[in-house]
Design an enzyme around this catalytic site. Structure first.
Site, short mmCIF file in Angstrom:
data_model
loop_
_atom_site.label_atom_id
_atom_site.label_comp_id
_atom_site.label_asym_id
_atom_site.label_seq_id
_atom_site.Cartn_x
_atom_site.Cartn_y
_atom_site.Cartn_z
N CYS A 1 85.90 -34.38 66.93
CA CYS A 1 86.01 -35.18 65.72
C CYS A 1 87.38 -35.86 65.70
CB CYS A 1 85.85 -34.38 64.43
SG CYS A 1 84.25 -33.57 64.29
N ARG B 1 86.31 -38.59 70.77
CA ARG B 1 86.29 -37.24 70.20
C ARG B 1 84.93 -36.85 69.66
NH1 ARG B 1 90.76 -34.66 68.19
NH2 ARG B 1 92.60 -35.20 69.38
N TRP C 1 81.76 -35.01 65.94
CA TRP C 1 81.05 -34.23 66.97
C TRP C 1 80.52 -33.01 66.21
CZ3 TRP C 1 81.13 -29.39 69.33
CH2 TRP C 1 80.40 -29.29 70.52
N ASN D 1 88.82 -32.37 61.21
CA ASN D 1 88.57 -32.03 62.61
C ASN D 1 88.87 -30.56 62.76
OD1 ASN D 1 88.67 -31.73 65.42
ND2 ASN D 1 90.76 -32.48 65.53
N GLU E 1 82.13 -29.88 91.28
CA GLU E 1 82.51 -31.04 90.47
C GLU E 1 81.46 -32.15 90.59
OE1 GLU E 1 84.34 -31.90 88.17
OE2 GLU E 1 84.83 -34.02 88.32
N LYS F 1 79.50 -33.66 87.42
CA LYS F 1 79.51 -35.10 87.10
C LYS F 1 78.09 -35.63 86.97
CE LYS F 1 82.81 -35.91 86.02
NZ LYS F 1 84.02 -35.13 86.15
N GLU G 1 76.38 -34.36 83.66
CA GLU G 1 76.85 -34.88 82.38
C GLU G 1 76.60 -36.38 82.25
OE1 GLU G 1 81.06 -34.49 81.60
OE2 GLU G 1 81.52 -34.66 83.73
N LYS H 1 85.40 -35.92 74.43
CA LYS H 1 86.44 -35.81 75.45
C LYS H 1 87.48 -34.75 75.12
CE LYS H 1 88.92 -38.42 78.79
NZ LYS H 1 88.18 -37.78 79.88
#
Ligand code: F6R
Length: 605
Positions: free
Chosen positions: A2, A27, A75, A99, A477, A481, A484, A600
């Protein structure tokens, strides 16, 4: 998660709030909303589910006027993404954006119920508005009411309050979640980060944990957790460094992948000068008996790669941990060990809590952090910037490779301090590392081949990634990736582990991405690849020219990587992981820069 913003300005504030929220959308993007106090003193709000653009559309048809306002991008934690659950939350004369998580909201609701006040939403945040409105109904002024509410809150929060009838008052408070106050000319601002405020001011005061601020256009009064007036420094931020644009690329992710040769060059120029490692004087591993690397997600995987470097090059025992597990497992820590916390945002709640756990138990805490003003950077004994620049795409790319570069430098320093390598060996390793930016430039050429393979991958239900040694975490990784960005199920495995179970998944529909540079482990990895092909698995082999010549036959496809980089090849092999996920997501039409359900900056645990 948020993002919150607040403005006491001299112009119509709604467009400014939307502009700031655009910079905070990383966010969360489940819903967005703003509240303003117009020139007649009336508080009103607009909210919309989904991305910020939906709120912007709504404001065209149902504008809000006023020069004072607060805004929020959500979020979702408590309650689904509906308009009713969107912030700002309002009760009577009070509007609030938040937040964090109010952990005792159920207890607060029970108290409010006794006063006949019933919540209208599923959120924890609404209780802050209900409580403050209730205090005002009992005769308290806005400042007293907000203070009385803050005294009752448990959990983590960054809050901004706005009040009907007063267009020159905003109250802000933080505990656990970050909050910046911006100073303008007769205008004042608050925001979850300074980047949100960069279009309006470069003068920033960061609130400290437990602080609250009484803000008018004339300035700010800050009070600490004990209610005493507090002086907090004002700093100037480099507004130029906060520029956020796609630079001609279709997505931020494409831009950020392509920036890697340049930013890795910056990192290495910063930490290696004239063939010597440049680190703060206090970074000496001579007496260190163990290193602990902690982070979440991609940052954790950067630590996983670095484990191989610390152990193989420096001979230093190294543990890695996921922050959310580490913080509650209560691991015993040696007072001769160092704990290194890796984080792009520097605000990840679990990583920050892990840092707090380690403080006082280990000899030193280090933060390897991209956002220099973040909590992890400020609270670590030593903060080492990763210098990747602003990373906008929610999925990390350049921040990961910059983390790897800083960790590589640390591992080499450890090797030198512990006498594990002589000057010639150190120079050879540094040459390998200095070659990485140039090699990354060559590695970017795999983009076209990755684009061509995206059609195949985008039709898969599952994709496996295999690697050995320091390429194993790079395989992890790659799978992260792909998951997501494209929402395709993917798993990374250590190549040698395949036959202990996962090989049962292999059939002609499961693409298997094999990372196998022509190094000492090549033959072993290729054997595992043959086991896959013997079961009709379709392999994408990623190797250098020698490796492809030797083992490319019979594979479905190959990607040729540049030779070189020595022990630091994992940094190069991150590039095809990024491009495969990126182009597969583009082929599937998913939202590359803002994948569903993600944010993020993960400021809740
Ligand atoms: C994946 C990704 C996340 C982050 C993780 C930690 O692409 O970006 O897994 O790496 O949420 O975030 P930071 O590095 O900000 O602590």
């Amino acid at each position: 998660m948020c993002g919150i913003v607040g403005i006491l300005g001299n112009h119509e504030v709604a467009p400014q709030l939307v502009e700031a929220l655009k910079r905070l959308e990383y966010r969360g993007y489940d819903s967005a909303g703003i509240a303003t106090v117009n020139d007649a003193g009336t508080l009103d709000r607009r909210r919309a589910v989904g991305k910020l653009v939906n709120l912007s559309d709504r404001l065209v048809h149902e504008p809000l006027t006023g020069r004072a306002g607060i805004g929020h991008t959500r979020w979702a934690t408590h309650g689904p993404a509906t308009e009713g659950n969107a912030h700002p939350h309002r009760h009577g004369p009070v509007a609030v954006v938040h937040n964090g998580i109010i952990e005792n909201f159920r207890d607060l609701r029970a108290d409010l119920a006794q006063a006949g006040i019933t919540p209208q939403t599923d959120t924890d945040t609404e209780t802050v508005a209900l409580l403050t409105g209730h205090h005002m109904a009992q005769g308290m002024c806005p400042v007293e009411a907000a203070r009385a509410t803050l005294a009752r809150l448990h959990g983590a929060f960054a809050l901004a309050f706005l009040f009907d009838g007063d267009g020159d008052l905003m109250i802000a408070a933080r505990k656990g979640s970050p909050l910046a106050v911006g100073h303008g000319e007769g205008e004042m601002f608050v925001g979850s980060d300074a980047i949100a405020l960069a279009p309006f001011t470069d003068r920033i005061t960061y609130l400290e944990d437990g602080d609250h601020a009484i803000i008018t256009r004339a300035g700010v009064e800050i009070y600490d957790a004990q209610g005493r007036r507090a002086n907090r420094d004002m700093v100037r931020i480099d507004v130029g460094a906060t520029a956020i644009d796609k630079g001609g690329y279709r997505h931020f992710m494409a831009k950020e992948i392509a920036e890697q040769p340049a930013v890795l060059g910056d990192v290495l120029n910063h930490y290696v000068k004239n063939g010597r490692i440049v680190l703060p004087e206090s970074v000496s591993f001579a007496d260190v008996d163990r290193v602990l690397l902690v982070g979440c997600g991609t940052a954790h995987l950067a630590g996983h790669v670095a484990k191989y470097w610390f152990e193989q090059i420096a001979g230093l025992p190294c543990d890695i941990d996921i922050a959310s597990e580490f913080r509650y497992r209560e691991p015993p820590l040696s007072d001769r060990s160092w704990a290194i916390f890796v984080s792009q945002s520097g605000e990840t709640a679990d990583t920050l809590a892990a840092l707090h756990y380690a403080q006082g138990k280990v000899a030193k805490t280090l933060g390897v952090v991209n956002v220099g003003t973040s909590a992890i950077a400020r609270e670590s004994d030593i903060a080492l910037p990763t210098l990747a620049g602003i990373e906008v795409c929610v999925a990390s790319s350049k921040a990961f490779t910059c983390q790897l570069a800083v960790l590589a430098v640390l591992a080499l320093k450890a090797a030198a301090d512990r006498g594990r390598i002589d000057a010639a060996a150190l120079a050879a390793h540094l040459d390998d590392l200095r070659a990485i930016p140039g090699l990354l430039n060559q590695a970017l050429a795999v983009a076209d081949d990755c684009r061509a393979l995206a059609g195949w991958l985008s039709e898969a239900q599952d994709v496996l990634y295999l690697g050995r040694g320091a390429l194993y975490p790079v395989a992890l990784e790659g799978a992260l990736k792909l998951k997501e960005l494209s929402y395709i199920h993917a798993e990374g495995y250590a190549s040698g582990e395949l036959k202990h179970g996962p090989i049962a998944l292999i059939d002609r529909n499961v693409p298997v991405v094999v990372l196998a540079p022509r190094d000492t482990l090549f033959e072993k990895t290729v054997s595992n690849m043959q086991e896959v092909m013997a079961r009709h698995g379709k392999v994408l082999l990623i190797s250098d020219a020698d490796g492809i010549t030797e083992a490319g036959e019979g594979t479905r496809a190959t990607l040729t990587m540049p030779m070189g980089g020595g022990a630091f090849q994992p940094i190069l092999y991150a590039v095809p992981m990024q491009y495969l996920a990126y182009y597969t997501a583009v082929a599937k039409g998913t939202d590359v820069d803002q994948p569903r359900n993600l944010a993020k900056s993960v400021t809740v645990e």
